[in-house]
Design an enzyme around this catalytic site. Structure first.
Site, PDB file in Angstrom:
ATOM      1  N   ASP A 133      33.733 -55.940 -21.879  1.00 38.68           N
ATOM      2  CA  ASP A 133      32.849 -55.501 -22.793  1.00 38.68           C
ATOM      3  C   ASP A 133      33.161 -56.473 -24.200  1.00 38.68           C
ATOM      4  OD1 ASP A 133      35.788 -54.578 -23.917  1.00 38.68           O
ATOM      5  OD2 ASP A 133      35.331 -52.182 -24.337  1.00 38.68           O
ATOM      6  N   GLU A 134      34.506 -57.459 -24.121  1.00 40.34           N
ATOM      7  CA  GLU A 134      35.123 -57.767 -25.799  1.00 40.34           C
ATOM      8  C   GLU A 134      33.836 -58.990 -25.616  1.00 40.34           C
ATOM      9  OE1 GLU A 134      39.162 -58.369 -26.079  1.00 40.34           O
ATOM     10  OE2 GLU A 134      39.527 -57.132 -24.340  1.00 40.34           O
TER      11      GLU A 134
HETATM   12  P1  TYD Z   1      45.626 -55.169 -25.255  1.00 38.43           P
HETATM   13  O1  TYD Z   1      45.884 -54.528 -23.924  1.00 38.43           O
HETATM   14  O2  TYD Z   1      45.636 -56.472 -25.181  1.00 38.43           O
HETATM   15  O3  TYD Z   1      44.177 -54.811 -24.381  1.00 38.43           O
HETATM   16  P2  TYD Z   1      42.699 -55.754 -25.360  1.00 38.43           P
HETATM   17  O4  TYD Z   1      42.814 -57.244 -26.630  1.00 38.43           O
HETATM   18  O5  TYD Z   1      42.277 -56.987 -24.189  1.00 38.43           O
HETATM   19  O6  TYD Z   1      41.842 -54.418 -25.957  1.00 38.43           O
HETATM   20  O7  TYD Z   1      45.645 -54.449 -26.030  1.00 38.43           O
HETATM   21  C1  TYD Z   1      44.946 -53.293 -26.719  1.00 38.43           C
HETATM   22  C2  TYD Z   1      45.032 -53.132 -28.123  1.00 38.43           C
HETATM   23  O8  TYD Z   1      46.556 -52.611 -28.431  1.00 38.43           O
HETATM   24  C3  TYD Z   1      44.671 -54.237 -29.125  1.00 38.43           C
HETATM   25  O9  TYD Z   1      43.602 -53.414 -30.109  1.00 38.43           O
HETATM   26  C4  TYD Z   1      45.484 -54.796 -29.192  1.00 38.43           C
HETATM   27  C5  TYD Z   1      46.329 -53.375 -29.473  1.00 38.43           C
HETATM   28  N1  TYD Z   1      47.821 -53.899 -29.110  1.00 38.43           N
HETATM   29  C6  TYD Z   1      49.073 -53.634 -30.372  1.00 38.43           C
HETATM   30  O10 TYD Z   1      49.313 -52.779 -31.577  1.00 38.43           O
HETATM   31  N2  TYD Z   1      50.172 -53.950 -29.609  1.00 38.43           N
HETATM   32  C7  TYD Z   1      50.934 -54.675 -28.373  1.00 38.43           C
HETATM   33  O11 TYD Z   1      51.680 -54.794 -28.318  1.00 38.43           O
HETATM   34  C8  TYD Z   1      50.020 -54.947 -27.341  1.00 38.43           C
HETATM   35  C9  TYD Z   1      49.758 -55.440 -26.202  1.00 38.43           C
HETATM   36  C10 TYD Z   1      48.430 -54.418 -28.151  1.00 38.43           C
END
Ligand code: TYD
Ligand code: NAD
Length: 354
Positions: A133-134
């Site tokens: 979806d990104e």
């Molecule tokens: P992620 O699992 O990397 O998926 P995406 O960026 O593809 O959605 O991250 C999910 C959400 O969590 C995103 O808004 C970024 C946040 N996040 C944190 O706050 N701390 C972290 O250490 C990570 C890996 C992600």
């Protein structure tokens, strides 16, 4: 049989295991085994002749031609990708190489193979492209969720490279008639997810008593879908989806990151109590550059036209996931290799708690 790419990764391995549990049809599994690919995910298939694992790159056209000619699959299900936004910010080249160029090579190989098939097999052939979806970019708080007609507006090197691959898939259907289907799914979670993504990273850190690094204000919103429900949606799209169509897949489970992390902390607390609780470990850190604020999915099309619906709620899926990570400490220990430690230093070293 079907050819699966990226079947040693998180979603791909779940898909292969579920597929072989539900059907007799064999799988050729092509995976490069990057840091994210893990044969331990497929250990349950040892000795199962319906699973043929091939280590290789989707950008290797010769290998693709050979595999297609030898195994003559009736479908390609394409998961292989570089998949982590933060890594795409640190090093975008691999994302363009695998997600754009690799998908192009796979499409070329599939087109040539498909064009050479006899008529009845040609009609039934499918190329199913697994996307995200990104590609639609970021929503404001009050915006309606992404539908299949939302314009593409990718913001990270990851989502831009996935958008590029989606456009190529679309063009191969439009120009050559390749019977391709694209699915765009929201954030997945479940067993086998590499602990660089939010949910498994937070579980792994919590169990070690380490800080739980929340980017920025922690109020970014994602829609969450249990991986088994995503795999079921892909099976349905493969079986009944119409060539040339795209299907959005989502869990109707929008959550702020802070609420996801708190829910995780509370689940862990009930299963493995920690003095002072896990919430105390939550630590705000510097935000991700270009951080998308909100993703949300309107899954009406796949629900209405293909009859798919998720079986897990966020709460039941999360409980299953936490239990899996608790029961599989050895899997977690194995993936926390030198490479993983290096990534933690690269991504979190400069963010330090705020
Ligand atoms: P992620 O699992 O990397 O998926 P995406 O960026 O593809 O959605 O991250 C999910 C959400 O969590 C995103 O808004 C970024 C946040 N996040 C944190 O706050 N701390 C972290 O250490 C990570 C890996 C992600
Ligand atoms: P992952 O990073 O866990 O797994 C990717 C797999 O692809 C790994 O096994 C890796 O070894 C393999 N791979 C990478 N480059 C390759 C190459 N050049 N040739 C062959 N194999 C290669 O990713 P994932 O989370 O399982 O995601 C799978 C697919 O689903 C991706 O296309 C991703 O964009 C998409 N997707 C993921 C999510 C999510 O939340 N994880 C959500 C929606 C869509």
């Amino acid at each position: 049989m079907i050819l699966v790419t990226g079947g040693a990764g998180f979603i791909g391995s779940n898909f292969v295991l579920d597929w072989l549990a539900e059907s007799a049809e064999a799988v050729v599994n092509l995976d490069k085994l990057t840091y994210a690919g893990n044969l331990a995910n497929l250990a349950g298939l040892a000795g199962d002749e319906r699973h043929v694992f091939v280590r290789g790159d989707i950008a290797d056209r010769e290998l693709l031609d050979r595999l297609l000619a030898t195994h003559r699959p009736r479908a390609v299900v394409h998961f292989a990708a570089e998949s982590h936004v933060d890594r795409s910010i640190v090093g975008p080249a691999a994302f363009v190489r695998t997600n754009v160029v690799g998908t192009f090579e796979l499409l070329e190989a599939a087109r040539s193979y498909w064009q050479g098939l006899e008529l009845d097999r040609k009609d039934g052939f499918r190329f199913l492209h697994v996307s995200t979806d990104e590609v639609y970019g970021s929503l404001g708080e009050a915006d309606p969720p992404f539908s299949e007609t939302t314009p593409y507006a990718p913001n990270s090197p990851y989502s831009a490279s996935k958008a590029g691959s989606d456009h190529l898939v679309r063009a191969y259907h439009h120009t050559y008639g390749l019977p391709a289907i694209t699915t765009n799914c929201s954030n997945n979670y479940g067993r086998h997810q590499f602990p660089e993504k939010l949910i498994p990273l937070m579980i792994a850190n919590a169990l070690e008593g380490k800080a739980l690094p929340l980017y920025g204000d922690g109020r970014q919103v994602r829609d969450w879908l249990y991986v088994g429900d995503h795999c079921a949606a892909i099976r349905v799209a493969l079986a009944r989806g119409a060539p040339g169509e795209t299907y959005n897949i989502g869990g109707d489970a929008e959550r702020r990151n802070i609420d996801v992390v708190h829910a995780l902390c509370d689940t862990l607390q009930s299963l493995r109590p920690r003095e002072g609780g896990y919430r105390a470990l939550v630590t705000p850190v510097a935000d991700r550059p270009g951080h998308d604020r909100r993703y949300a999915i309107d899954a009406t099309k796949i629900r209405a036209s293909l009859g798919w619906a998720p079986r897990e709620t966020f709460e039941t899926g999360l409980a299953k996931t936490v239990r899996w990570y608790l029961d599989n400490a050895q899997w977690v220990a194995q993936v926390k290799s030198g490479e993983y430690r290096k990534w933690l230093e690269t991504n979190y070293g400069a963010r330090s708690g705020q």
